[in-house]
Design an enzyme around this catalytic site. Structure first.
Site, PDB file in Angstrom:
ATOM      1  N   PHE A 153       0.854  -1.255  -0.068  1.00  0.00           N
ATOM      2  CA  PHE A 153       0.159  -0.050  -0.057  1.00  0.00           C
ATOM      3  C   PHE A 153       0.669   1.191  -0.018  1.00  0.00           C
ATOM      4  O   PHE A 153       1.863   1.250   0.630  1.00  0.00           O
ATOM      5  CB  PHE A 153      -0.996  -0.087   0.953  1.00  0.00           C
ATOM      6  N   ASP A 230       1.279  -5.595   7.844  1.00  0.00           N
ATOM      7  CA  ASP A 230       0.117  -4.370   7.726  1.00  0.00           C
ATOM      8  C   ASP A 230      -1.134  -5.448   7.637  1.00  0.00           C
ATOM      9  O   ASP A 230      -1.065  -6.299   6.692  1.00  0.00           O
ATOM     10  CB  ASP A 230       0.084  -3.551   6.512  1.00  0.00           C
ATOM     11  N   TYR A 255     -11.371   0.762  10.280  1.00  0.00           N
ATOM     12  CA  TYR A 255     -12.431   1.211   9.699  1.00  0.00           C
ATOM     13  C   TYR A 255     -12.927   0.337   8.266  1.00  0.00           C
ATOM     14  O   TYR A 255     -13.934   0.698   7.584  1.00  0.00           O
ATOM     15  CB  TYR A 255     -12.260   2.760   9.158  1.00  0.00           C
ATOM     16  N   LYS A 256     -12.105  -0.698   8.095  1.00  0.00           N
ATOM     17  CA  LYS A 256     -12.430  -1.568   6.789  1.00  0.00           C
ATOM     18  C   LYS A 256     -13.461  -2.706   7.378  1.00  0.00           C
ATOM     19  O   LYS A 256     -14.500  -2.365   7.842  1.00  0.00           O
ATOM     20  CB  LYS A 256     -11.184  -1.833   6.294  1.00  0.00           C
ATOM     21  N   ARG A 408     -12.368  -3.405  -7.530  1.00  0.00           N
ATOM     22  CA  ARG A 408     -12.395  -4.132  -6.195  1.00  0.00           C
ATOM     23  C   ARG A 408     -13.709  -4.778  -5.815  1.00  0.00           C
ATOM     24  O   ARG A 408     -14.616  -3.482  -5.628  1.00  0.00           O
ATOM     25  CB  ARG A 408     -11.608  -3.800  -5.141  1.00  0.00           C
TER      26      ARG A 408
HETATM   27  C1  LIG Z   1      -6.162   1.400   4.292  1.00  0.00           C
HETATM   28  C2  LIG Z   1      -4.748   0.845   4.331  1.00  0.00           C
HETATM   29  C3  LIG Z   1      -3.804   1.670   5.022  1.00  0.00           C
HETATM   30  C4  LIG Z   1      -4.450   3.087   5.314  1.00  0.00           C
HETATM   31  O1  LIG Z   1      -3.521   3.957   6.589  1.00  0.00           O
HETATM   32  P1  LIG Z   1      -4.357   5.160   7.247  1.00  0.00           P
HETATM   33  O2  LIG Z   1      -3.035   5.427   7.895  1.00  0.00           O
HETATM   34  O3  LIG Z   1      -5.690   4.579   8.001  1.00  0.00           O
HETATM   35  O4  LIG Z   1      -4.529   6.242   5.845  1.00  0.00           O
HETATM   36  C5  LIG Z   1      -2.742   1.246   5.493  1.00  0.00           C
HETATM   37  N1  LIG Z   1      -2.245   0.289   5.026  1.00  0.00           N
HETATM   38  C6  LIG Z   1      -2.974  -0.660   4.297  1.00  0.00           C
HETATM   39  C7  LIG Z   1      -2.251  -1.843   3.743  1.00  0.00           C
HETATM   40  C8  LIG Z   1      -4.418  -0.211   3.900  1.00  0.00           C
HETATM   41  O5  LIG Z   1      -5.033  -1.082   3.224  1.00  0.00           O
END
Ligand SMILES: *Cc1c(COP(=O)(O)O)cnc(C)c1O
Length: 436
Positions: A153, A230, A255-256, A408
């Site tokens: 990401f 992660d 939040y996911k 997705r």
């Molecule tokens: C959604 C996501 C993030 C989001 O990071 P934020 O700090 O909440 O914006 C980080 N890493 C991965 C792999 C994600 O899917």
């Protein structure tokens, strides 16, 4: 190409019927009714099929009530007294929420014993803190490289670039296939005596590939390095066993799949054995051993609380708790079982309805190598998937678009019906046909 209403109609009818059977047999179906399904916003068409629960989970109805109760009773009622333990209300104060909620999360979703998880900050910030802690630890032992993969990401890659510049270390990038993900063999070939840290996403945000976290963790350990996972796309979707896998460090979103709401605080896991050994760089008063001593010199809290820096986002933790309590009742194994059926159903429909149009599946088909979402690529369909996504949203079908040409379908097991998958893929087929 002219449309073939007969075939299409029958296929779609079969898909709808199959979806009805799957929904009727779904033991988790009652959990869907706990979500706020009838909400709407002025000027925005209602969402018929929500296929983006992997980016932002739906709110629970109890969340609306819990936030209001917090504002009225806790915040409004206790004011500053809310931070501390109060025997009269029988509640540990808000000071304990980051670690209490961390323990709940560890038990319900992470396979982590108590005292190793905090809820705080954002994923990006916690990722920075843990990377820096691991890099500083490695540097002290002459290890000056971090291994990561190119399809991780963006925020993770950007933070790594920043830490590399800050600490003068080398990033060793593994090129991963964007339609798959990181493998233990690739990691084994990249780690070595200079590796301080290896870090990857457990479920790849683009393809949905599920990495073999146990095998990769052990390969990294064999090289004498630390591993940081992660878990943003796995927490609440895929069973995790951080303690049993011997994971050192982990971060992720709430939040996911955990339905904590936009900008909900993230979580970090630090294995017990690293407490007092690794040290995160953002030294703030809330991670101090005695925040209210307000003395000179930083002394980290001996426990996992040391990962906290400033005042924790207490209001934002209310929805996270509600989501975790629901997940605990449902059970992560049942969630995973439904998740596999949902993604399998989406893959079958994609093969049947979309592959003939040239759309490609970019998600592993093997159950053991697949997380909770399915990614489709425009392939040779001739459709612009960014525009296709826009049209789907306008029609109340909500997946998301990821560059360069991916749509997705994020299938959150507690809130997604099989009928939504059937409707979503049917709508996608119509729009792709129309766009050619
Ligand atoms: C959604 C996501 C993030 C989001 O990071 P934020 O700090 O909440 O914006 C980080 N890493 C991965 C792999 C994600 O899917």
């Amino acid at each position: 190409m002219s449309t073939t209403p007969d075939t299409t109609g029958r296929t779609t009818g079969r898909a709808a019927e199959r979806a009805r059977e799957l929904d009727a047999a779904d033991p988790l179906a009652p959990f869907r009714d706990e979500f706020l399904l009838d909400a709407s916003a002025a000027g925005v068409p209602g969402v018929g099929a929500y296929l983006d629960g992997n980016s932002l989970g739906r709110p629970l109805r109890r969340t609306a009530a819990a936030v209001e109760a917090f504002v009225r009773g806790e915040w409004g009622g206790r004011l500053i007294q809310g931070w501390s333990h109060d025997d009269r209300v029988g509640d540990g104060g808000w000071m304990d929420w980051p670690t209490d909620l961390g323990d709940l999360l560890g038990r319900v979703a992470l396979g982590a014993g108590p005292g190793q998880t905090v809820v705080a900050d954002s994923t990006t910030v916690l990722f920075y803190k843990l990377v820096r802690a691991a890099v500083d630890h490695g540097l002290a032992a002459g290890r000056d490289e971090v291994v990561a993969d190119t399809d991780n990401f963006p925020t993770d890659r950007f933070v790594l670039e920043g830490v590399a510049a800050e600490r003068g270390i080398t990033l060793r990038w593994i090129e991963t296939d964007p339609a798959a993900g990181i493998t233990a063999e690739q990691v084994a070939a990249a780690v070595g005596p200079r590796t301080a840290l290896a870090t990857f996403s457990h479920v790849a945000y683009r393809s949905g590939h599920l990495a073999d976290a146990r095998a990769i963790t052990s390969v990294v350990h064999d090289a004498g390095a630390l591993v940081l996972w992660d878990l943003s796309h796995s927490a609440g979707s895929v069973p995790l066993a951080l303690d049993a896998w011997g994971v050192d460090l982990a971060v992720g979103c709430t939040y996911k799949y955990l339905n904590g709401g936009p900008g909900a605080p993230a979580f970090a896991y630090l294995a017990q054995r690293h407490l007092g050994v690794l040290r995160q760089p953002v030294q703030g008063w809330m991670g101090h051993a005695d925040p209210f001593a307000m003395g000179r010199g930083y002394q980290p809290d001996p426990g996992v609380r040391q990962l906290i820096s400033g005042t924790p986002p207490v209001v934002g933790m209310v929805p996270v708790r509600v989501g975790l309590e629901q997940l605990e009742r449902a059970g992560i194994e049942a969630v995973r079982a439904k998740s596999l059926l949902l993604t399998r159903f989406a893959l079958d429909l994609a093969d049947e309805l979309l592959a003939p149009l040239g759309v490609q599946v970019a998600t592993p088909r093997e159950d053991g190598a697949r997380g909770g979402h399915v990614t489709l690529r425009a392939g040779t369909s001739g459709a612009d998937f960014r525009e296709v996504t826009r049209r789907l949203w306008a029609a109340g079908v909500v997946p998301d678009f990821r560059t360069p040409d991916g749509i997705r379908l994020g299938l959150a097991p507690l809130s997604t019906r099989f009928a939504e998958v059937a409707d979503g893929v049917a709508a996608l087929e119509r729009v792709v046909r129309g766009a050619r």
